[in-house]
Design an enzyme around this catalytic site. Sequence first.
Site, PDB file in Angstrom:
ATOM      1  N   HIS A  59      78.256  40.518   9.891  1.00  0.00           N
ATOM      2  CA  HIS A  59      77.122  41.202  10.543  1.00  0.00           C
ATOM      3  C   HIS A  59      75.872  41.175   9.658  1.00  0.00           C
ATOM      4  O   HIS A  59      75.023  42.070   9.753  1.00  0.00           O
ATOM      5  CB  HIS A  59      77.439  42.675  10.865  1.00  0.00           C
ATOM      6  CG  HIS A  59      78.741  42.894  11.558  1.00  0.00           C
ATOM      7  ND1 HIS A  59      78.867  43.065  12.912  1.00  0.00           N
ATOM      8  CD2 HIS A  59      80.016  42.960  11.051  1.00  0.00           C
ATOM      9  CE1 HIS A  59      80.142  43.246  13.235  1.00  0.00           C
ATOM     10  NE2 HIS A  59      80.867  43.176  12.126  1.00  0.00           N
TER      11      HIS A  59
ATOM     12  N   LYS B   1      69.367   8.827  31.362  1.00  0.00           N
ATOM     13  CA  LYS B   1      69.153   7.974  30.187  1.00  0.00           C
ATOM     14  C   LYS B   1      68.257   8.608  29.125  1.00  0.00           C
ATOM     15  O   LYS B   1      68.621   8.611  27.942  1.00  0.00           O
ATOM     16  CB  LYS B   1      68.527   6.656  30.648  1.00  0.00           C
ATOM     17  CG  LYS B   1      69.404   5.456  30.480  1.00  0.00           C
ATOM     18  CD  LYS B   1      68.531   4.216  30.598  1.00  0.00           C
ATOM     19  CE  LYS B   1      68.936   3.368  31.762  1.00  0.00           C
ATOM     20  NZ  LYS B   1      68.034   2.213  31.912  1.00  0.00           N
TER      21      LYS B   1
ATOM     22  N   ASN C 165      74.548  -2.032  38.500  1.00  0.00           N
ATOM     23  CA  ASN C 165      75.236  -0.736  38.395  1.00  0.00           C
ATOM     24  C   ASN C 165      76.380  -0.760  37.378  1.00  0.00           C
ATOM     25  O   ASN C 165      76.577   0.210  36.644  1.00  0.00           O
ATOM     26  CB  ASN C 165      75.763  -0.300  39.776  1.00  0.00           C
ATOM     27  CG  ASN C 165      74.628  -0.066  40.766  1.00  0.00           C
ATOM     28  OD1 ASN C 165      73.461  -0.143  40.386  1.00  0.00           O
ATOM     29  ND2 ASN C 165      74.968   0.202  42.012  1.00  0.00           N
TER      30      ASN C 165
ATOM     31  N   SER D  29      51.590  26.240   2.502  1.00  0.00           N
ATOM     32  CA  SER D  29      50.808  26.824   3.587  1.00  0.00           C
ATOM     33  C   SER D  29      49.361  26.353   3.447  1.00  0.00           C
ATOM     34  O   SER D  29      48.888  26.084   2.346  1.00  0.00           O
ATOM     35  CB  SER D  29      50.877  28.351   3.482  1.00  0.00           C
ATOM     36  OG  SER D  29      49.718  28.932   4.040  1.00  0.00           O
TER      37      SER D  29
ATOM     38  N   ASN E 174      57.599  26.872   1.996  1.00  0.00           N
ATOM     39  CA  ASN E 174      58.296  27.166   3.260  1.00  0.00           C
ATOM     40  C   ASN E 174      59.442  26.192   3.544  1.00  0.00           C
ATOM     41  O   ASN E 174      59.288  24.984   3.323  1.00  0.00           O
ATOM     42  CB  ASN E 174      57.289  27.099   4.422  1.00  0.00           C
ATOM     43  CG  ASN E 174      56.199  28.131   4.273  1.00  0.00           C
ATOM     44  OD1 ASN E 174      56.446  29.243   3.828  1.00  0.00           O
ATOM     45  ND2 ASN E 174      54.977  27.754   4.628  1.00  0.00           N
TER      46      ASN E 174
ATOM     47  N   GLN F  12      69.495   7.289  36.833  1.00  0.00           N
ATOM     48  CA  GLN F  12      68.609   6.765  35.788  1.00  0.00           C
ATOM     49  C   GLN F  12      68.037   7.886  34.906  1.00  0.00           C
ATOM     50  O   GLN F  12      67.787   7.661  33.734  1.00  0.00           O
ATOM     51  CB  GLN F  12      67.488   5.978  36.467  1.00  0.00           C
ATOM     52  CG  GLN F  12      66.494   5.347  35.536  1.00  0.00           C
ATOM     53  CD  GLN F  12      65.525   4.448  36.303  1.00  0.00           C
ATOM     54  OE1 GLN F  12      65.908   3.393  36.775  1.00  0.00           O
ATOM     55  NE2 GLN F  12      64.288   4.883  36.436  1.00  0.00           N
TER      56      GLN F  12
HETATM   57  N1  ARG Z   1      67.723   1.500  35.686  1.00  0.00           N
HETATM   58  C1  ARG Z   1      68.819   1.646  36.583  1.00  0.00           C
HETATM   59  C2  ARG Z   1      69.697   2.839  36.169  1.00  0.00           C
HETATM   60  O1  ARG Z   1      69.568   3.295  35.073  1.00  0.00           O
HETATM   61  C3  ARG Z   1      69.642   0.388  36.558  1.00  0.00           C
HETATM   62  C4  ARG Z   1      70.505   0.204  37.727  1.00  0.00           C
HETATM   63  C5  ARG Z   1      69.663  -0.133  38.933  1.00  0.00           C
HETATM   64  N2  ARG Z   1      70.484  -0.288  40.081  1.00  0.00           N
HETATM   65  C6  ARG Z   1      69.978  -0.241  41.315  1.00  0.00           C
HETATM   66  N3  ARG Z   1      70.835  -0.394  42.282  1.00  0.00           N
HETATM   67  N4  ARG Z   1      68.715   0.000  41.572  1.00  0.00           N
HETATM   68  O2  ARG Z   1      70.456   3.328  36.955  1.00  0.00           O
END
Ligand code: ARG
Length: 436
Positions: A158, A327, A112, A280, A288, A324
């Site tokens: 405008h 990401k 974490n 085109s 274009n 997660q």
């Molecule tokens: N892939 C996980 C994320 O992006 C990594 C951390 C995982 N931690 C866990 N306690 N399962 O959060």
Amino acid sequence: MTSPIWDKTGASVDADAMAFMSRDDVLLDRELLPHDIVATRAHVRGLRAIDLLSEADASQLDASLADLAERFASGSFVLDERYEDGHAAIEAFLTDQLGDVGKRVHLGRSRNDQVAVALRLYMRATLDATVDRLLASADAALLLTMEHQNTPMPGYTHLQRAVPSSVGLWMGSFAEGFADASELCLTTRGWLNTCPLGTAAGYGVTLPLAREAVASELGFDRVHLNPMAVQAARGRIEHHVIATLWQAMQEVRRLAWDLSLFSSEEFGFLRLGPGFVTGSSIMPNKSNPDMAELLRASTAVVGGAMSEIQQAMSLPSGYHRDLQVTKPALIRAAKVTLEALAHVPRLIATMTLDEESMRRSIDPSMFATDRAVELSSAGMPFRDAYRQTADELARGDIDASDAEASLQARVSLGACGNLGLDLIKERLKSLRQARK
Ligand code: ARG
């Protein structure tokens, strides 16, 4: 898949469920792995500093991590579905190379705080690269500004003809817009530059970790202090970074809009560089502005990523695997922004302007504001001057005046006759210094 790092007696692993939980994630970790390795090396030095690793073990771990970084960069180590995530891959590599010494690396940390620090380093690097590209874009816009300080072009509000303006004013607005976006990136960078490493799963650990030394080794301004605050910030920091990138992309979108409009037959003010237009499949006459259009659309992708993260941000305290899903949005937004910005300097540098066409679009009515201001500065109350000018206009009494003279007379700071280019040059210089 290799056995997960949390494997233990009685644990069971369902292959399909594991694939659902980590397939995309481990591939995205390719973006984070170099940062994860840098942070892991700092963590190892931190453990050494409080004597929880021997000198010999710490240096073996460090050398092996450096080796992993090289192998990953050269492609001889591939991060893929064999691993649950990048964190597991690092530990597996170290254990494979160093046996029991490799198994020592995870003391005092959790995935974490590991993912949080890797993301923080990734976001910092993304903002730095964004600033570099924004400043290159600002330079390209400034160059055209200087070349065309007094080249007349119509000014619109405008989308209706308003007053005579200049290419210098138009392009200078992008130089300043890119500078503003760079400044925001640097501000966001400062705001997030705090170190989450050493907060473990979100509750600290029973060890006197060298948090401050590790933070400064990684170039952070301070530690992100409270372990629960660190987890609460996950996703929210990402959101703010994407919002910052979105601001930069707003400027790209405005440029793209202007270029697609002004390169149309109806305006005919400019032609885009040959590499930036497409033909085109059916209409042989077409050229274009697809590049400008896709740059415009890239802003929507970044905005979409921002909304995506907002949807995930509704969690109680503590780590949740929900985090997660923030990401992919972050990584997508970062890539799209950097790719888009990479094209901007050349897009600006390669367009050709049709000065005659721009001049032809400045009609006599556009000098009305100059006329009203002239009457008023000679003593007539402005509202009366405004109405008298409107009457003169209706009678056709305002002659097409000299556009250059109108531009030169526009002396309020920042306007066509007084662009303040030294100020913008100075600002770009100090942004460049702040970036270092
Ligand atoms: N892939 C996980 C994320 O992006 C990594 C951390 C995982 N931690 C866990 N306690 N399962 O959060």
